[in-house]
Design a protein around this motif. Structure first.
Motif, PDB file in Angstrom:
ATOM      1  N   GLU A 170       0.831  -1.217   0.000  1.00  0.00           N
ATOM      2  CA  GLU A 170       0.000   0.000   0.000  1.00  0.00           C
ATOM      3  C   GLU A 170       0.858   1.256   0.000  1.00  0.00           C
ATOM      4  O   GLU A 170       0.840   2.036   0.948  1.00  0.00           O
ATOM      5  CB  GLU A 170      -0.946   0.007   1.207  1.00  0.00           C
ATOM      6  N   PRO A 171       1.604   1.468  -1.063  1.00  0.00           N
ATOM      7  CA  PRO A 171       2.600   2.541  -1.036  1.00  0.00           C
ATOM      8  C   PRO A 171       2.054   3.948  -1.225  1.00  0.00           C
ATOM      9  O   PRO A 171       2.718   4.902  -0.873  1.00  0.00           O
ATOM     10  CB  PRO A 171       3.516   2.189  -2.208  1.00  0.00           C
ATOM     11  N   THR A 172       0.848   4.108  -1.764  1.00  0.00           N
ATOM     12  CA  THR A 172       0.489   5.453  -2.228  1.00  0.00           C
ATOM     13  C   THR A 172      -0.690   6.095  -1.522  1.00  0.00           C
ATOM     14  O   THR A 172      -1.304   6.995  -2.069  1.00  0.00           O
ATOM     15  CB  THR A 172       0.160   5.436  -3.741  1.00  0.00           C
ATOM     16  N   GLY A 173      -1.024   5.697  -0.305  1.00  0.00           N
ATOM     17  CA  GLY A 173      -2.175   6.309   0.374  1.00  0.00           C
ATOM     18  C   GLY A 173      -2.036   7.813   0.525  1.00  0.00           C
ATOM     19  O   GLY A 173      -0.968   8.312   0.871  1.00  0.00           O
ATOM     20  N   GLY A 174      -3.110   8.529   0.268  1.00  0.00           N
ATOM     21  CA  GLY A 174      -3.172   9.949   0.609  1.00  0.00           C
ATOM     22  C   GLY A 174      -2.356  10.925  -0.212  1.00  0.00           C
ATOM     23  O   GLY A 174      -2.046  11.996   0.279  1.00  0.00           O
ATOM     24  N   VAL A 175      -1.985  10.591  -1.431  1.00  0.00           N
ATOM     25  CA  VAL A 175      -1.285  11.606  -2.223  1.00  0.00           C
ATOM     26  C   VAL A 175      -2.106  12.009  -3.444  1.00  0.00           C
ATOM     27  O   VAL A 175      -2.985  11.294  -3.881  1.00  0.00           O
ATOM     28  CB  VAL A 175       0.138  11.184  -2.657  1.00  0.00           C
ATOM     29  N   ASP A 176      -1.762  13.179  -3.977  1.00  0.00           N
ATOM     30  CA  ASP A 176      -2.553  13.722  -5.079  1.00  0.00           C
ATOM     31  C   ASP A 176      -2.265  12.961  -6.377  1.00  0.00           C
ATOM     32  O   ASP A 176      -1.250  12.284  -6.494  1.00  0.00           O
ATOM     33  CB  ASP A 176      -2.253  15.208  -5.235  1.00  0.00           C
ATOM     34  N   PRO A 177      -3.148  13.106  -7.361  1.00  0.00           N
ATOM     35  CA  PRO A 177      -3.011  12.320  -8.590  1.00  0.00           C
ATOM     36  C   PRO A 177      -1.701  12.565  -9.339  1.00  0.00           C
ATOM     37  O   PRO A 177      -1.175  11.652  -9.972  1.00  0.00           O
ATOM     38  CB  PRO A 177      -4.203  12.739  -9.446  1.00  0.00           C
TER      39      PRO A 177
END
Lengths: 242, 307
Positions: A161-168
């Motif tokens: 789950e490396p990318t939680g909570g970042v913008d596109p």
């Protein structure tokens, strides 16, 4: 091509509970493999086994050419790991994090210096290299955590789950790093809850109640289940869970 | 102060040392709306929510909920709002039922009195009511947190990134629950970094660097995207991105799952020229087509062109 990860009839039980129920799959060099499943489906159990942190109850498992029962220490040296929960030291600078992890993985001083320089360049972090992590944006940290995880040039890197909570935009830059790494031959093994990210993978498996219920390229899975998105494939399979 | 409005913010500012978290933010939210704040980490969503729920005092400007000032009338505010913070903040060593009883007790009510409000959500976790909250799965924790935020029958519900780390099935169920709560006339403010969730709101505000870049219905945001969007695939997907970005007629290129999207400089692109250009660079089985933009495309475009 010889697989980098080979799993045959992997079973892991905790008491009477079967967390991994006879899993069989292979992952090849340079492949981006998405390992999907609902919360509690058994993904973390499998990843711990593949990283040499937990022994299977039965079955055959090899990673980077090493058997998990006999050579778990060698496996740890030949893989990289990144998760959203555990990553870097907040009170060390960008460069210090590289130095620390380079040291942990047993790189020489020269190797650490050269690779740190190359990675700082690639990430465009030269100016910020002495910033303490606490002060840099979340998106930067994720890119940094990924670079630290591949600094010792592992054969496989596990992204939990490396990318939680970042913008596109930041997410896309992050995936660009992943593509680059895979293009250079590193195998990427990634878990995510975001099905748009599943579409970035070459192949994905979907785990339900400890079993792999589907495994193919996103396009073929969408055809197989006659739906338009990976989200629909996932929901169809995961809704059937106990 | 407009009493028809559930939430009003007037030139709200917040600083952390010299870093501006909120930059003179003004907006109003109608009663009964399901309103989404969409934006990356650090856009100011959490600071805004903490000001609205009276946990944080703004450095400039004012805000009110149902006419109550968030600073002066903080006691009333706390009675009428339900808040679900981004981090799981229930008592891990109390059981599911104990947590719920505790929150009901604080607000001098009982589970029985407002059971109808949480029934749809709590039903899913009721079989585990004697389990400790710390031992629940991500999706179950989130359902418990929502039940606890609702048990005192709030008029405004504030949910800070409620679905981060939750799987696709639970996320779907969660959004279905929010739609149902709306029918009970509860105003809901929800923040998320995920664009697919934006399309489920009545209205969304796209936030970046403490400002609202755009506010509209999800449909309107897509309509306002006044560019053409193209999708390309080839047998060399890795190289395709850099090759497309050096094609002069293309303004913006980004990867999107198994294809690459681009926006041309003018309303269109010479398909023949582009195909010849790619073929020259060794790409085969090139698939080029115009596609419909999503909210995410609109957001990317705005972020890239405003910087």
């Amino acid at each position: 091509m010889k697989p980098v990860i080979e799993v045959e009839n992997l079973v892991k039980k905790f008491g009477n509970f079967v967390a991994n129920d006879s899993l069989t799959f292979s992952v090849f060099p340079g492949e981006i493999f998405g390992f999907l499943g609902a919360n509690g489906a058994g993904k973390t159990t499998t990843i711990k086994i593949l990283c040499g942190l937990s022994a299977p109850t039965s079955g055959k498992v090899s990673v980077a050419g090493y058997d998990v029962y006999r050579h778990s220490e060698l496996i740890k040296k030949n893989i990289g790991y990144m998760s959203q929960k555990f990553s870097l030291y907040e009170d060390l600078s960008i460069t210090e994090n590289f130095q620390f992890y380079g040291g942990i993985y047993g790189l020489s001083r020269n190797e650490i210096r050269e690779r740190t320089k190359a990675l700082l360049n690639r990430l465009d972090f030269l100016k910020a290299q002495n910033e303490v992590l606490r002060n840099i944006p979340q998106g930067w940290k994720q890119k940094l955590a990924f670079s630290v995880a591949v600094m010792h040039q592992p054969k496989v890197v596990f992204l939990d789950e490396p990318t939680g909570g970042v913008d596109p935009i930041t997410r896309r830059q992050f995936w660009e790093l992943i593509y680059e790494q895979a293009h250079n031959g590193t195998t990427i093994f990634v878990t995510t809850h975001y099905m748009d990210e599943a579409e970035y993978c070459g192949r994905v498996s979907i785990m339900v109640d400890g079993k792999i219920e589907a495994l193919d390229s996103p396009e073929k899975l969408k055809n197989q289940f006659a739906v338009n998105s990976m989200n629909d494939v996932f929901v169809k399979l995961a809704r059937a869970a106990k | 102060m407009n009493s028809e409005m559930a939430v009003c913010a007037n030139a709200l500012s917040k600083f952390y040392q010299d870093k501006k978290a909120l930059d003179s933010l003004s907006f109003e939210i109608e009663m009964g709306s399901l309103f989404g704040f969409i934006g990356p980490d650090g856009a100011g969503k959490t600071s805004l929510f903490r000001i609205l729920n009276s946990l944080l005092i703004p450095d400039g400007g004012t805000a009110s909920i149902l006419g109550f000032d968030t600073v002066k009338d903080y006691k009333q505010i706390r009675r009428i709002i339900g808040y679900m913070p981004g981090r799981f903040s229930l008592y891990q060593d109390l059981t599911v039922e104990e947590n719920l009883k505790f929150f009901a007790g604080i607000f001098k009510t009982t589970i029985k009195e407002n059971y109808h409000l949480i029934e749809d959500i709590y039903r899913h976790i009721e079989p585990f009511k004697n389990r400790k909250a710390g031992k629940l799965s991500g999706g179950m924790k989130q359902k418990l947190a929502l039940s606890c935020a609702l048990i005192h029958k709030p008029e405004v519900l504030i949910l800070d990134e409620p679905t981060t780390g939750v799987d696709a099935v639970s996320r779907g169920e969660f959004w279905e629950m929010l739609q149902k709560l709306k029918t009970q006339n509860i105003t809901i403010l929800v923040s998320t970094p995920y664009m697919d969730e934006a399309s489920l709101c009545d209205e969304v505000a796209l936030m970046q660097e403490g400002k609202i870049m755009q506010r509209a219905t999800p449909e309107r945001i897509i309509e306002a995207f006044n560019e053409t969007l193209w999708s390309v695939q080839s047998d060399k997907m890795f190289e395709l991105l850099s090759h497309l970005s050096s094609f002069p007629e293309i303004r913006l290129v980004y990867r999107s799952g198994d294809h690459i999207c681009f926006i041309p400089r003018k309303q269109s692109v010479e398909e023949k020229n582009l195909l010849a250009y790619l073929e020259n660079l060794g790409h085969q089985s090139v698939k080029l087509k115009q596609i419909k933009p999503t909210i995410e495309d609109s957001f990317i475009y705005q972020m890239q062109t405003q910087n």
